[in-house]
Design an enzyme around this catalytic site. Structure first.
Site, mmCIF file in Angstrom:
data_model
loop_
_atom_site.group_PDB
_atom_site.id
_atom_site.type_symbol
_atom_site.label_atom_id
_atom_site.label_comp_id
_atom_site.label_asym_id
_atom_site.label_seq_id
_atom_site.Cartn_x
_atom_site.Cartn_y
_atom_site.Cartn_z
ATOM 1 N N ASP A 26 56.477 -22.786 -13.691
ATOM 2 C CA ASP A 26 55.367 -22.404 -12.830
ATOM 3 C C ASP A 26 55.165 -20.887 -12.814
ATOM 4 O OD1 ASP A 26 53.436 -22.952 -10.598
ATOM 5 O OD2 ASP A 26 54.887 -21.767 -9.471
ATOM 6 N N GLU A 63 53.122 -22.333 -17.650
ATOM 7 C CA GLU A 63 51.844 -22.156 -16.973
ATOM 8 C C GLU A 63 51.598 -20.644 -16.951
ATOM 9 O OE1 GLU A 63 49.433 -22.188 -12.841
ATOM 10 O OE2 GLU A 63 51.584 -21.892 -12.934
#
EC number: 2.4.1.18
Length: 746
Positions: A417, A470
């Site tokens: 993330d 990401e």
């Protein structure tokens, strides 16, 4: 026989000093005073500090000796002849209402491996979770829990829990000065006991912290760690390992279903409770398989205190959240994924951590895991703290956590993330609010090296996994190998594609011709990384609305737009990711507090989107042209990428053979185009293999060709730069796939 020698006057001051530290819970070196110690060649002494005890006896060599209380305190002591007591003596402790007999906590030698601690301090310990935390072990024939915690700047550390009434005075730990690690073995301690570390800072403040390496933690609002036997590591057969490697390769069909476990489905009839890991294994896995997805991606499942963070502010990085059951239940869920050959990815959050007082922030009273300077250590967007990636032990902590999920559970990979927030020192900061690196640049050199190390070690353990970034910027080489100065990820989310195409789809069709480039621009950089095309949870929250609500037009047009968009996505180079509910086409944005609206499937329109997603997955997996050459320019060729006036996009996808074409045409206006001539690369018969405007999907059912077989033969009529072309009807707001099936006539 014991010799009850009185404490000599010279010892009294030392006893008083040690007692004061013990009573204050500030004993820095308990093993130097408590336990069995040889005083000289003829005498030994046993000392124990046991608050609440009325009487203490030593049991050894079939003999029993009563210890003397020192000055009405909880300190008990007794001198022995040197050979009267063995190291494995027992303490018989009398309390007002019970008597407990056990080995003395302070009779055990350290069992931590010095070389493991050295690697931890070096920043290269990839399995620190085997050495720190709470581990059920057997030492000298005694089963109990060994505790280890890194707190180098603490004055003292104690294990507190239900077993000692949360008293910091009862179980002070041993410090390993070279490593800053504190350790203690507590015999006879069982599983499922709540515990924490009581840390006394050098300023004298008492703080209580959860175990950073705990395998199990209490569910909020509880904040304690829980003793848990280490989960048995998964060992895949060679055949299963080979299957995992095949499904994660760059030339494999990868279609990911992203899930928030707490809101996919709930038991509304039972107080709207969560499904357990075992119930999810029974319900979610078959559902995802039936829809045709190849992979399941879980939003963060490491224990987190605040439901509204969706798991992106974790406290227990090694602990599967107890919201859905125990560690064994999670292991069952993983095993079911393995059994069903469903790839399992887990969201991993190494970019920041929350400020909860039982968490990592100022863990030992100092900024241990985070930078002390707020310009480096505090995240202004999320009010969280940023890991100090320059610190070796923090690198070992994060590396070990990534390895834990990969090695112990044999999952298919991690989706990392907020990578951009890790890479840039000035991320979301204004001038003067960040500190440049040693070269004056904005790159976070520590974070870069940490990510490289994680990817290198994880792929080194299992080259068949997929590490996914990401990363929302144009950072070069995210999926390039570390050896070639890349970050070493296997895949990167294509955030640019997502933003551009969603912006295009939100426009009224009459205006789309002015935004045509937003659908084609991604092909300029499509092969610069190994991309995944994400339509994730981030696109359907915080007022952004549901995907369906972004689509313009009346009711029919909104659904048609969405189906056509999905069709375009599945035909575009790059692996696929859809957030749960995308197949239901809800009108409301995602709410983590309630389950998906499953009643939508009672509507023909919503059921049509469900069937369309299912058909797209089926076609995608069975059509090599759609996945084999995602990262190669040989896998894609425009037929007409410039038809802005009609808002029609047409292109060809090729597989590894580079010969057999799959023709794709997408019409993003409500106008039907009859007798539309489309150039094709080869002569032969083309078959419609998917049409998002099919009546089965609640489409208009306008036929691409006139007859039911959906076959059309090319003609020697030049068009779009090709010598061959086909004459078709282009349905309104639809994407159509045409497969070359043979040469000759229909």
């Amino acid at each position: 026989m014991n010799t009850r020698a009185k404490i000599e006057d010279a010892q009294v001051d030392d006893y008083i000093s040690q007692l004061a530290a013990l009573e204050a819970g500030k004993c820095r070196d308990p093993f130097a005073f408590l336990g069995l110690h040889q005083l000289d060649a003829k005498r030994s002494v046993v000392r124990c500090f046991i608050p609440g005890a009325t009487e203490v006896k030593v049991l050894t060599n079939n003999s029993s000796y009563g210890l003397e209380r020192f000055r009405k305190s909880a300190l008990f002591t007794l001198d022995f002849k040197a050979d009267d007591i063995s190291k494995d003596y027992l303490l018989e402790v009398h309390y007002p209402e019970q008597t407990v007999t056990a080995r003395d906590v302070y009779s055990f030698d350290s069992c931590l491996a010095d070389d493991a601690l050295y690697l931890f301090n070096e920043g290269t310990q990839a399995q620190a979770y085997l050495h720190l935390g709470a581990h059920q072990v057997e030492i000298e024939g005694v089963i109990g829990f060994r505790f280890g915690v890194w707190a180098p700047n603490a004055l003292s550390v104690s294990v507190i829990g239900e077993f000692n009434h949360w008293q910091a005075v009862q179980h002070p730990m041993r410090l390993h000065p070279a490593s800053g690690v504190w350790e203690l073995f507590i015999p006879a301690l069982e599983v499922d006991c709540c515990y924490k570390f009581a840390i006394t800072t050098f300023e004298g403040e008492r703080i209580e912290k959860a175990d950073p390496f705990a395998f199990k933690m209490e569910q909020a609002p509880g904040t304690a760690s829980i003793t848990q036997a280490r989960p048995a590591a998964f060992t895949l057969s060679q055949a299963d390992h080979d299957k995992k490697a095949l499904r994660n390769k760059i030339n494999a069909p990868i279609s990911i279903y992203e899930v928030h476990l707490g809101s996919w489905k709930r038991r509304e009839e039972e107080g709207n409770r969560y499904l357990t890991y075992r119930e999810l294994a029974d319900d979610l896995i078959p559902y995802v398989k039936a829809l045709g997805f190849t992979h399941l991606q879980l939003m963060p499942i490491s224990e987190y205190p605040f439901d509204g963070s969706w798991g992106y502010q974790p406290v227990g990085l090694f602990s599967p959240t107890s919201r859905f059951g125990g560690v064994e239940d999670f292991a069952y869920f993983v095993e079911c994924c393995h059994r069903e050959e469903l790839g399992l990815l887990i969201d991993w959050v190494p970019g920041h951590f929350p400020s909860d007082p039982h968490g990592l922030h100022k863990f030992d009273g100092t900024h241990l895991f985070e930078h002390a300077d707020k310009r480096q250590g505090f995240h202004p967007d999320w009010n969280t703290y940023i890991f100090n990636y320059d610190r070796a032990e923090v690198k070992s902590f994060l590396l070990s956590n990534a390895m834990y999920w990969i090695k112990e559970y044999a999952i298919d990979g991690l989706r990392v993330d907020a990578v951009a927030s890790m890479l840039y020192l000035d991320y979301s900061r204004k001038h003067g609010e960040w500190v440049p690196n040693q070269y004056g640049g904005r790159e976070n050199l520590g974070a870069i090296e940490c990510l490289k190390s994680v990817n290198t070690k994880c792929y080194g353990v299992d080259e068949g996994i997929m590490m996914v970034a990401e990363e929302s910027t144009a950072w070069p080489g995210v999926t390039r190998s570390v050896e070639h100065d890349g970050l070493g990820f296997g895949y990167k989310w294509n955030m640019g594609w997502m933003n551009d195409t969603l912006n295009y789809m939100s426009k009224d069709p009459i205006h789309r011709k002015y935004h045509h480039h937003e659908m084609t621009f991604s092909m300029v950089y499509a092969y610069s990384e190994n991309y995944i095309l994400p339509l994730s949870h981030d696109e359907v929250v915080h007022g952004k609305g549901a995907l369906l609500s972004k689509m313009p037009g009346d009711d029919w047009q909104q659904f048609a737009n969405l189906r056509a968009y999905y069709g375009f996505m599945f035909a575009h180079p790059g692996k696929k990711l859809l957030f749960m509910g995308a197949e239901l086409a809800p009108r409301e944005e995602w709410d983590h507090n309630q389950q998906l609206n499953w009643k939508l499937l009672e509507s023909e329109a919503h059921q049509g989107v469900y069937e369309c997603v299912k058909a797209l997955n089926t076609t995608y997996k069975s059509t090599p042209q759609l996945f084999e050459c995602d990262n190669k320019s040989t896998g894609f060729n425009w037929i007409d990428g410039g038809n802005a006036e009609q808002s029609i996009f047409s292109f060809v996808r090729y597989g590894r053979d580079g010969v057999t074409p799959l023709v794709v045409i997408a019409n993003f206006t409500p106008q039907t185009h009859f007798q539309f001539r489309l150039g094709v690369p080869l002569a032969g018969v083309y078959q419609v293999v998917l049409n998002t405007d099919d009546k089965e999907f609640w489409g208009s059912g306008v036929g691409v060709v006139a007859h039911k077989q959906q076959l059309i033969e090319s003609k020697s009529i030049a068009s779009h730069g090709f010598e061959q072309s086909i004459d078709i009807t282009v349905p309104p707001l639809a994407t159509v796939y045409l497969q070359l099936i043979s040469g000759g006539t229909c």
